[in-house]
Write an enzyme that holds these catalytic residues in place. Structure first.
Site, PDB file in Angstrom:
ATOM      1  CB  ALA A   1      -0.507  -0.164   1.313  1.00 57.45           C
ATOM      2  CE1 TYR A   2       5.153   5.043   3.076  1.00 52.56           C
ATOM      3  CE2 TYR A   2       6.853   4.014   1.556  1.00 52.56           C
ATOM      4  CZ  TYR A   2       6.322   5.357   2.347  1.00 52.56           C
ATOM      5  OH  TYR A   2       7.857   5.825   2.481  1.00 52.56           O
ATOM      6  CB  ALA A   3       4.930   0.591  -3.407  1.00 52.83           C
TER       7      ALA A   3
ATOM      8  CE  LYS B   1       6.297   8.332   0.567  1.00 52.28           C
ATOM      9  NZ  LYS B   1       6.240   9.694   1.210  1.00 52.28           N
TER      10      LYS B   1
END
Length: 277
Positions: A181-183, A186
């Site tokens: 999710a973070y990637a 970003k």
């Protein structure tokens, strides 16, 4: 500006610029007003300190006021000009208020470093909780979009031209099974960055992103606690064989925001010790 009020604003603005430049001396960001989100710790705090050393008047924004106060006071003790504002990137009104505060305090906005972010517990895509996904979207992607929109408006209305840098991640440049999710958020920030560069370049507003590699922040240390050995493994895969200090990442942001990067826009600059080489 044809009105008397407009003429007074121009005189006041020019007076502020001359005064600040004289006091700050030469520096990458001399005479500029800078907004830094996520400024209470890690890369954001390092950036606030660095931008002030480089001559900027800085407004620090983040959710935790105690951290903001400590960093702002540190900047002032060192001879810099800084203030702070509590800001929740997931709240549109809070983001707009932070940008407005920079203009209210210093009369203009020249540059902005959108560094604030949150993470999720490591694990494969099917184990990401919906609430965590929604939160990382609200802060890392929507919050960046909200900030960019408000910052462009403020730069346009005051300084006229300027620069914005967003913090992405080297993890956005590849598949990322540990932080999906973070990637993903970003990677979307990279797209927003490129789109904004194309959109606002004709006005003289440059927009870039930095993609840090392994950096010794609280977020990385938390990941290493959740998945012991992560830092050691990442360092082994990094040609420089070490993690970055937050100041090393802030240095790249400062350059991109400065006039020395005047022909650089729409770039996602890897600052990763060669991790993706």
């Amino acid at each position: 500006m044809g009105s008397a009020v407009g003429r007074r604003l121009v005189v006041m603005e020019n007076t502020q610029n001359t005064s600040t430049s004289t006091q700050a001396g030469p520096g990458l960001l001399a005479g500029k007003v800078a907004l830094v989100t996520g400024a209470g710790r890690g890369i954001g705090a390092a950036a606030a300190r660095l931008f002030a050393r480089e001559g900027a008047r800085v407004l620090l924004a983040a959710r935790t006021e105690a951290q903001l106060k400590a960093v702002a006071e540190e900047v002032r003790v060192s001879g810099g000009i800084a203030d702070h504002v509590v800001c929740d990137l997931a709240d549109a009104a809070s983001v707009r208020a932070a940008v407005d505060r920079a203009v209210d305090l210093y009369g203009r906005l020249d540059v902005a470093f959108n560094n604030g972010a949150t993470g999720t517990p490591p694990g494969p895509l099917d184990r990401v909780r919906e609430a965590d996904f929604d939160h990382v979207y609200a802060v890392n992607l929507k919050g960046t979009w909200l900030a960019m929109a408000a910052e462009v408006a403020a730069i346009r209305a005051t300084a006229g031209t300027g620069a914005i840098v967003n913090t992405s991640s080297v993890g956005s440049l590849m598949g990322n099974p540990e932080l999906p999710a973070y990637a993903a958020m970003k990677r979307a920030v990279n797209s927003l960055t490129e789109t904004a560069a194309v959109t606002y370049g004709p006005e003289g507003i440059r927009v870039n992103a930095i993609a840090p590699g392994t950096t010794l922040t609280e977020m990385l240390r938390q990941w290493d606690e959740d998945s012991p050995g992560v830092i050691e493994r990442l360092n082994a895969n990094t040609p420089l064989r070490r993690a970055a200090d937050p100041d090393e990442i802030a240095q790249a942001a400062a350059w991109l925001l400065s006039d020395r990067a005047s022909y650089v826009t729409g770039t996602v600059l890897r600052v990763d010790g060669g991790l993706r080489a």
